[in-house]
Design a protein around this motif. Structure first.
Motif, PDB file in Angstrom:
ATOM      1  N   UNK A  34       0.829  -1.197   0.000  1.00 23.56           N
ATOM      2  CA  UNK A  34       0.000   0.000   0.000  1.00 23.56           C
ATOM      3  C   UNK A  34       0.864   1.247   0.000  1.00 23.56           C
ATOM      4  N   UNK A  35       0.240   2.376  -0.373  1.00 20.87           N
ATOM      5  CA  UNK A  35       0.997   3.623  -0.446  1.00 20.87           C
ATOM      6  C   UNK A  35       1.544   4.026   0.920  1.00 20.87           C
ATOM      7  N   UNK A  36       0.698   3.824   1.955  1.00 20.38           N
ATOM      8  CA  UNK A  36       1.084   4.219   3.308  1.00 20.38           C
ATOM      9  C   UNK A  36       2.373   3.548   3.740  1.00 20.38           C
ATOM     10  N   UNK A  37       2.581   2.310   3.253  1.00 13.29           N
ATOM     11  CA  UNK A  37       3.748   1.547   3.681  1.00 13.29           C
ATOM     12  C   UNK A  37       5.054   2.197   3.237  1.00 13.29           C
ATOM     13  N   UNK A  38       4.959   3.148   2.303  1.00 16.65           N
ATOM     14  CA  UNK A  38       6.187   3.838   1.875  1.00 16.65           C
ATOM     15  C   UNK A  38       6.769   4.655   3.021  1.00 16.65           C
ATOM     16  N   UNK A  39       5.964   4.902   4.047  1.00 21.88           N
ATOM     17  CA  UNK A  39       6.447   5.648   5.204  1.00 21.88           C
ATOM     18  C   UNK A  39       7.096   4.749   6.261  1.00 21.88           C
ATOM     19  N   UNK A  40       7.184   3.453   5.983  1.00 22.45           N
ATOM     20  CA  UNK A  40       7.805   2.544   6.948  1.00 22.45           C
ATOM     21  C   UNK A  40       9.272   2.907   7.165  1.00 22.45           C
ATOM     22  N   UNK A  41       9.732   2.787   8.414  1.00 24.06           N
ATOM     23  CA  UNK A  41      11.122   3.099   8.729  1.00 24.06           C
ATOM     24  C   UNK A  41      12.015   1.876   8.711  1.00 24.06           C
ATOM     25  N   UNK A  42      11.446   0.722   9.013  1.00 24.17           N
ATOM     26  CA  UNK A  42      12.293  -0.455   9.077  1.00 24.17           C
ATOM     27  C   UNK A  42      11.492  -1.734   9.141  1.00 24.17           C
ATOM     28  N   UNK A  43      12.211  -2.824   8.947  1.00 26.30           N
ATOM     29  CA  UNK A  43      11.624  -4.160   8.985  1.00 26.30           C
ATOM     30  C   UNK A  43      12.550  -5.029   9.817  1.00 26.30           C
ATOM     31  N   UNK A  44      11.967  -5.885  10.658  1.00 27.26           N
ATOM     32  CA  UNK A  44      12.759  -6.878  11.382  1.00 27.26           C
ATOM     33  C   UNK A  44      12.088  -8.224  11.174  1.00 27.26           C
ATOM     34  N   UNK A  45      12.896  -9.240  10.952  1.00 35.89           N
ATOM     35  CA  UNK A  45      12.343 -10.584  10.758  1.00 35.89           C
ATOM     36  C   UNK A  45      13.037 -11.545  11.720  1.00 35.89           C
ATOM     37  N   UNK A  46      12.220 -12.262  12.499  1.00 39.37           N
ATOM     38  CA  UNK A  46      12.746 -13.297  13.387  1.00 39.37           C
ATOM     39  C   UNK A  46      12.307 -14.655  12.877  1.00 39.37           C
ATOM     40  N   UNK A  47      13.253 -15.583  12.780  1.00 39.59           N
ATOM     41  CA  UNK A  47      12.932 -16.961  12.420  1.00 39.59           C
ATOM     42  C   UNK A  47      13.206 -17.852  13.630  1.00 39.59           C
ATOM     43  N   UNK A  48      12.149 -18.485  14.133  1.00 44.36           N
ATOM     44  CA  UNK A  48      12.294 -19.430  15.247  1.00 44.36           C
ATOM     45  C   UNK A  48      12.527 -20.816  14.653  1.00 44.36           C
ATOM     46  N   UNK A  49      13.662 -21.416  14.942  1.00 43.75           N
ATOM     47  CA  UNK A  49      13.922 -22.757  14.391  1.00 43.75           C
ATOM     48  C   UNK A  49      13.498 -23.850  15.364  1.00 43.75           C
ATOM     49  N   UNK A  50      13.258 -23.491  16.615  1.00 38.24           N
ATOM     50  CA  UNK A  50      12.773 -24.433  17.629  1.00 38.24           C
ATOM     51  C   UNK A  50      12.330 -23.609  18.824  1.00 38.24           C
ATOM     52  N   UNK A  51      11.911 -24.315  19.919  1.00 35.22           N
ATOM     53  CA  UNK A  51      11.502 -23.589  21.119  1.00 35.22           C
ATOM     54  C   UNK A  51      12.699 -23.034  21.874  1.00 35.22           C
ATOM     55  N   UNK A  52      13.914 -23.362  21.437  1.00 37.20           N
ATOM     56  CA  UNK A  52      15.104 -22.910  22.162  1.00 37.20           C
ATOM     57  C   UNK A  52      16.130 -22.180  21.296  1.00 37.20           C
ATOM     58  N   UNK A  53      15.777 -21.803  20.067  1.00 30.52           N
ATOM     59  CA  UNK A  53      16.735 -21.080  19.218  1.00 30.52           C
ATOM     60  C   UNK A  53      16.005 -20.274  18.156  1.00 30.52           C
ATOM     61  N   UNK A  54      16.444 -19.023  17.973  1.00 26.58           N
ATOM     62  CA  UNK A  54      15.870 -18.179  16.927  1.00 26.58           C
ATOM     63  C   UNK A  54      16.890 -17.114  16.518  1.00 26.58           C
ATOM     64  N   UNK A  55      16.643 -16.511  15.362  1.00 26.48           N
ATOM     65  CA  UNK A  55      17.561 -15.491  14.847  1.00 26.48           C
ATOM     66  C   UNK A  55      16.749 -14.343  14.271  1.00 26.48           C
ATOM     67  N   UNK A  56      17.338 -13.139  14.323  1.00 21.49           N
ATOM     68  CA  UNK A  56      16.660 -11.937  13.852  1.00 21.49           C
ATOM     69  C   UNK A  56      17.573 -11.147  12.924  1.00 21.49           C
ATOM     70  N   UNK A  57      16.968 -10.541  11.914  1.00 23.06           N
ATOM     71  CA  UNK A  57      17.684  -9.566  11.087  1.00 23.06           C
ATOM     72  C   UNK A  57      16.807  -8.324  11.010  1.00 23.06           C
ATOM     73  N   UNK A  58      17.392  -7.160  11.305  1.00 23.85           N
ATOM     74  CA  UNK A  58      16.627  -5.931  11.190  1.00 23.85           C
ATOM     75  C   UNK A  58      17.342  -4.943  10.292  1.00 23.85           C
ATOM     76  N   UNK A  59      16.569  -4.194   9.525  1.00 26.25           N
ATOM     77  CA  UNK A  59      17.137  -3.275   8.550  1.00 26.25           C
ATOM     78  C   UNK A  59      16.237  -2.050   8.388  1.00 26.25           C
ATOM     79  N   UNK A  60      16.830  -0.991   7.891  1.00 26.29           N
ATOM     80  CA  UNK A  60      16.070   0.212   7.574  1.00 26.29           C
ATOM     81  C   UNK A  60      15.342  -0.002   6.254  1.00 26.29           C
ATOM     82  N   UNK A  61      14.413   0.885   5.981  1.00 21.90           N
ATOM     83  CA  UNK A  61      13.661   0.791   4.724  1.00 21.90           C
ATOM     84  C   UNK A  61      13.839   2.092   3.958  1.00 21.90           C
TER      85      UNK A  61
END
Lengths: 132, 132, 132, 132, 132, 132
Positions: free
Chosen positions: F105-132
């Motif tokens: 959507x057009x509004x999303x052009x105002x987003x400042x950043x995105x972060x994504x977390x991937x949980x590989x199990x109940x005891x381990x996960x990883x995150x990557x965050x970046x600007x937009x």
């Protein structure tokens, strides 16, 4: 069969006697996250298993008797290992007593059973279930 | 009735045969978070259902036989769809075998049943329960 | 920025000094479910933030120094309230020391920061984050 | 006994009649996170309890009939308190109807039972289980 | 940097205006599980970020003003879409006001920031964070 | 600062190259539970960070490109270890691309950043965050 569950918690110190417990023979502690489940074959006219407000209060009262204590010093548990499974039974039996005494409301006299799960961590828990 | 549950996990590749599986017919994979539950009518003198240290070890040993593998290449599963529900039975049966062989301790011979839940994601899981 | 988190736990007894703690001034205990997060701006050639096997081992080693203990008896914490937020810093600082000593592998020297969250129950947790 | 569970959710407004409900007599709302469990004694030739794709679709269809609605305005619930335990039965019965109508596939006719849990928050949930 | 988080919840009805909301334009409802995080650079002499008992009480008081209500009828939200992200800000701002008014204790005047996360389901949540 | 997060998942097979991975050098698999977070300093006139319906759809589209696949066979990942942290970046970058292309959507052009977390199990996960 219907059931309703409410969650609460308590935090205690204790130690265990017996080689099977390894390092847990030392004085240590635990947070127990408690799930108390009330079972009943039919709903009452309000469409409920139990007055959930009262269920929370009575569970809170039962846990307050245990919370922030060193169970090794509690006369009620003298000479007993207060394992997670044992404490699940303590909580279930005390809730059952209160249900029978009418503290969960008249409707609660129709309850068929109670189950209590104590989560000692994200990777271990124990349950005790009994009839009412 | 008492029960004690311990949680662990394993990560495998596999594929399914049969139209019902849609895109899961392709080689893909899964993390299975495993909850192994041991049931018993009465606690032993130590107030436990089972030696939880041994229960963890034996569950770990059962899962190590599956972990980091492509199940399509495992002779034990030749010609079988290794669905979540099927694998729950595999884990439960292998734990039962170890319990009967005494690897969970003598006390574990009094266990009444085992249930194994495999969580394949935050929105899907399967359980197999059996007597012992 | 990348991060990797691993989860483990420890169980301790302790008591607090100060009116602000109310009934928690009594000897009690807690399970702390620990999330240790390792941050780094870029991945190494293996596409990892840190050797996750070593990260687990070192976290396990740090928690083993605390697990199954009465923190009131630990010389390291004499005269200090071992609150959840304080213990989060203890775990983070000890991990940082190990990272600097090379125990997380050479690559780990490129870590930018560590954050440690201690969950004391399903409704309360504390975090400490620091640079490396 | 095998079972497979899928999770989904719906969000509704409603109010309750009866003093036992206290402030919940006011128009309010809830997110219900729904776990629908399908039980069966034996797996079919594909090694499944039920076609999980269809199970998700049918659960989604049942929840779509409730989602984003004010249950006080739904003729199906006129004069009834739409408590969590009551709604668990509504969802289970509607899934059972669809299973019997063949919408979960022919194999699903071998299902032994259905259980539905509705989580109304992180500290309260209700379950209804029935034969098929 | 330290932080302490406490979790609570509230249940409301509301509707949204605007095509972007699709079926959520109808009157519906939600359970919001609330995580309120208090940040501070240094611990006080008791080794705490904030008096957690007071933090719970004040969070409870803020949520009680919203709980079991139809937000469409609340003058404070007239003409505003009470989205999850908007309500996260409402809760954070009201907590900030109470912190500044001294209701979290004198020590809380040293807080650096507040973050509030509202979970609307197991698959969606929103956060608002602000300085203090 | 505001953020909105939606959760979804995908299931893949893959293997890793490098001694650091130990048994994970074998072909295995994982369920990745994905949390995609969209950040923005101010809400738009609808009081939202992003059209959550579109956010779900675009996240679903990104994950569909990965789901039920053997990542070792994907040209996009030739010669690369598809670790949890690496895949978090892949998902975040592909979401960022779609945001910039106007699919949120057009509004999303105002987003400042995105972060994504991937949980590989109940005891381990990883995150990557970046600007937009």
């Amino acid at each position: 069969m219907f059931s309703v569950t409410v969650r609460d918690q308590f935090m205690v110190a204790h130690s265990f006697r017996g080689e099977v417990f390894g390092p847990a023979q030392r004085l240590h502690g635990a947070t127990f996250v408690v799930d108390a489940t009330f079972r009943r074959a039919y709903l009452d006219d309000d469409q409920i298993v139990v007055d959930i407000g009262r269920a929370r209060e009575e569970l809170g009262a039962v846990l307050a008797e245990l919370n922030y204590r060193n169970l090794d010093d509690e006369p009620a548990f003298a000479g007993v290992n207060t394992t997670t499974e044992y404490l699940a039974k303590v909580v279930a039996d005390r809730l059952a007593e209160r249900a029978r005494a009418g503290r969960l409301g008249e409707a609660a006299r129709a309850l068929d059973g109670i189950a209590v799960t104590l989560h000692e961590s994200h990777v271990a828990w124990a349950t005790y279930e009994r009839a009412l």
